[in-house]
Structure formats: C-alpha cells, structure tokens
Design a protein around this motif. Structure first.
Motif, short mmCIF file in Angstrom:
data_model
loop_
_atom_site.label_atom_id
_atom_site.label_comp_id
_atom_site.label_asym_id
_atom_site.label_seq_id
_atom_site.Cartn_x
_atom_site.Cartn_y
_atom_site.Cartn_z
N ASP A 34 0.82 -1.22 0.00
CA ASP A 34 0.00 0.00 0.00
C ASP A 34 0.84 1.26 0.00
OD1 ASP A 34 -2.29 -1.51 -0.02
OD2 ASP A 34 -2.55 -1.49 2.16
N ARG A 88 1.77 2.31 -3.46
CA ARG A 88 0.65 2.94 -4.18
C ARG A 88 0.41 4.37 -3.67
NH1 ARG A 88 -1.46 -2.47 -4.11
NH2 ARG A 88 -2.43 -2.13 -2.07
N ARG A 129 3.05 6.67 -5.16
CA ARG A 129 2.74 6.97 -6.55
C ARG A 129 1.56 7.94 -6.66
NH1 ARG A 129 3.36 0.69 -8.53
NH2 ARG A 129 5.55 0.79 -9.19
#
Length: 307
Positions: free
Chosen positions: A203, A206, A209
């Motif tokens: 996680d 992500r 990003r």
C-alpha cells in the motif's frame, strides 16, 4: 542491544567447541601420515617415530584435541608442520589477500546483483526480465573454476588486457573478483527481484505513486529499502561463503590468500594450519550472522532483537 550482542558472543563458545571437535577428528581421517611426510620419503622407521613424537602425534587423540582447543582459546594455533612457523603468523600474512579479494568480489556482486534484480522486477515479464534471469541462472550454474578459466582465456590469453594470475595491482584482482562474485551476484539478483516484486505491491508504494513521486524514487527509496531486508540476510551469509569459498578461485589465479594456504596444508597434511583455518572460517560465519541480525534491525526499526 548490548546485552543481546554479549549473549550471542557467549553462545559462540559451545558452538566453536562442537565445530572444533568435528574439524579435529575429520582431519585425522585424511589418508596419509604427517610424520612420514615431514621426515621425508627416505627416513627410517625410527626417524619417523621420533618426528611423530616431536609433533605430538604420538599422544592419544583426546589429549591432542584438548591441547589444540585450550591453546586456540588463547590465540595459539601451534606451529606449522611444513614450515615450522607459528600458524597465526601464516594466517595473518595470507588473510589480508583473501579479505581484499572477498571485498572486491562482494562489491561487484552487490552492485551487479541489485542492478539486475531491480531491472528484472521493474520490467516483469519483458525481455529485460528474461535476460537478467538468464544471466542469474548462468551465474549460479557455472562452476567458478570453469568461469575463471574462460575469463583467463579471453581477457589474458586472447586479448591480453589483464594478467592471468598473481597479485600486486588492481588489474590482478579484476578477474578473480569477477569469478568469485558471479555466483553471489546471481543469487542477489534473484532475491532482489522476488523481494522487490512483493514490495511494489504494498500500500505504501501505491500511496507514494498517488502523491506524484517519480517512479525511480518509488522504486529506489521506498520499495527497495523494505525489499532489502531478506536480501541483506542472504548477502551476509554469502559474504561468509566468499571468505571460506575462495579456495578454488585462488588456486586458478595463483592468488596468495588463505585458500592457497589451505590447499598446501591439506596436501602436506599440515594439521595445525588446517584446523586453524577451518575454525577461523566457522568463527567468521558466526560473526557475520551476528552483524546481519544487527543490520536487519537497523534497516527496519519495527524489528526488535530478542534480548
């Protein structure tokens, strides 16, 4: 942390005792009589017996082992049967050469292994991934002595770029370092790829990003740091392997290290040198394991060493 380190150091003593027993009795199973070798092929039976008594080989094995282990705890590994020099002096003279070769090999293995592993993980399923893994499998599968011979043939004999053996300059260490570190580089590459692929699915990656972080920052600063934890453990063990596994490479390249010393000692049935070197290799592995555990907790503060 200090208590943990002290306990681990104290626990090494019984392990060293067990290792010493195994080393001592297995060495004495090697065919050949050291007394006959030292006395010479033309020596009489009486001369051989006198030599055996001089070397202490006429005593019962348990007495010989007790003397060896007690003296080893005091840093005294006896005198070489072959040269009559103190064993610790011979090891100190050769250890620096082996350590130099191991350090160069480890630096090359880490750089190449991490680079290939990151490329393979960030290009999963593409030609870069396949090429990197083919190179890794080749590095693991190819025997070091065969790789060394190929490198000598190509770069020393055919091209004349590098010396084929010996020591004394940086050029001398290039070929043996590549040969010794290739297998480790391949293992690091495979571990890095697997670990990084798992980290890239987490996680926090992500989230990074989503915040607009560049992909290079996400990979090298976020995912790779956590992915390095199992790689560090494996790399530490591989470093111990390099220190103890340089025997063949040193023989191929005539490198004046502990590996060559061990080969000469085995050929001459030089028990004190063999025992000291093998015991030193075992101690190196234990110290490296301790260092890896400490580094493990440093990389990930959530990990707490058991006190």
């Amino acid at each position: 942390m200090l208590i943990y380190i002290c306990r681990r150091l104290a626990a090494m003593l019984p392990i060293l005792l067990i290792v010493s027993i195994v080393i001592f009795f297995f060495i004495h199973l090697i065919p050949g009589d050291p007394a006959r070798i030292v006395a010479g092929p033309d020596a009489s039976v009486q001369d051989v017996e006198n030599t055996r008594a001089k070397l202490g080989l006429d005593q019962p094995l348990y007495v010989q082992f007790a003397n060896f282990f007690i003296n080893a705890l005091q840093g005294n590994f006896g005198v070489s049967f072959r040269t009559q020099e103190p064993v610790h002096t011979m090891i100190v003279e050769r250890f620096s050469a082996t350590l130099e070769l191991t350090m160069y090999s480890m630096v090359w293995a880490i750089c190449a292994g991490l680079l290939f592993g990151v490329i393979a993980a960030t290009h999963r399923g593409k030609w870069q991934d396949r090429l990197a893994m083919i190179a890794a499998i080749t590095g693991i599968s190819m025997p070091s002595f065969w790789l060394g011979i190929l490198l000598v043939e190509l770069f020393a004999v055919q091209l004349g770029w590098l010396p084929s053996g010996g020591s004394g300059s940086f050029q001398h260490v290039i070929l043996p370092a590549i040969t010794l570190g290739s297998g480790v580089a391949a293992v690091i590459a495979r571990f890095t790829r697997t670990s990084l692929l798992e980290s890239l699915r987490e996680d926090y990656v992500r989230t990074a990003r989503a915040k607009g972080a560049r992909e290079a920052v996400v990979v090298w600063s976020h995912a790779l740091r956590n992915g390095l934890i199992p790689v560090v453990t494996m790399t530490g063990l591989q470093f111990g392997f390099l220190l103890g596994g340089s025997v063949v490479v040193e023989a191929v390249f005539s490198w004046p290290g502990m590996g060559r010393l061990l080969i000469d000692a085995v050929n001459f049935r030089d028990y004190p040198v063999i025992q000291a070197e093998l015991l030193l290799f075992a101690l190196e592995f234990m110290l490296i394991n301790l260092f890896v555990d400490i580094l493990y907790a440093t990389l990930n503060p959530q990990i707490r060493l058991v006190r």
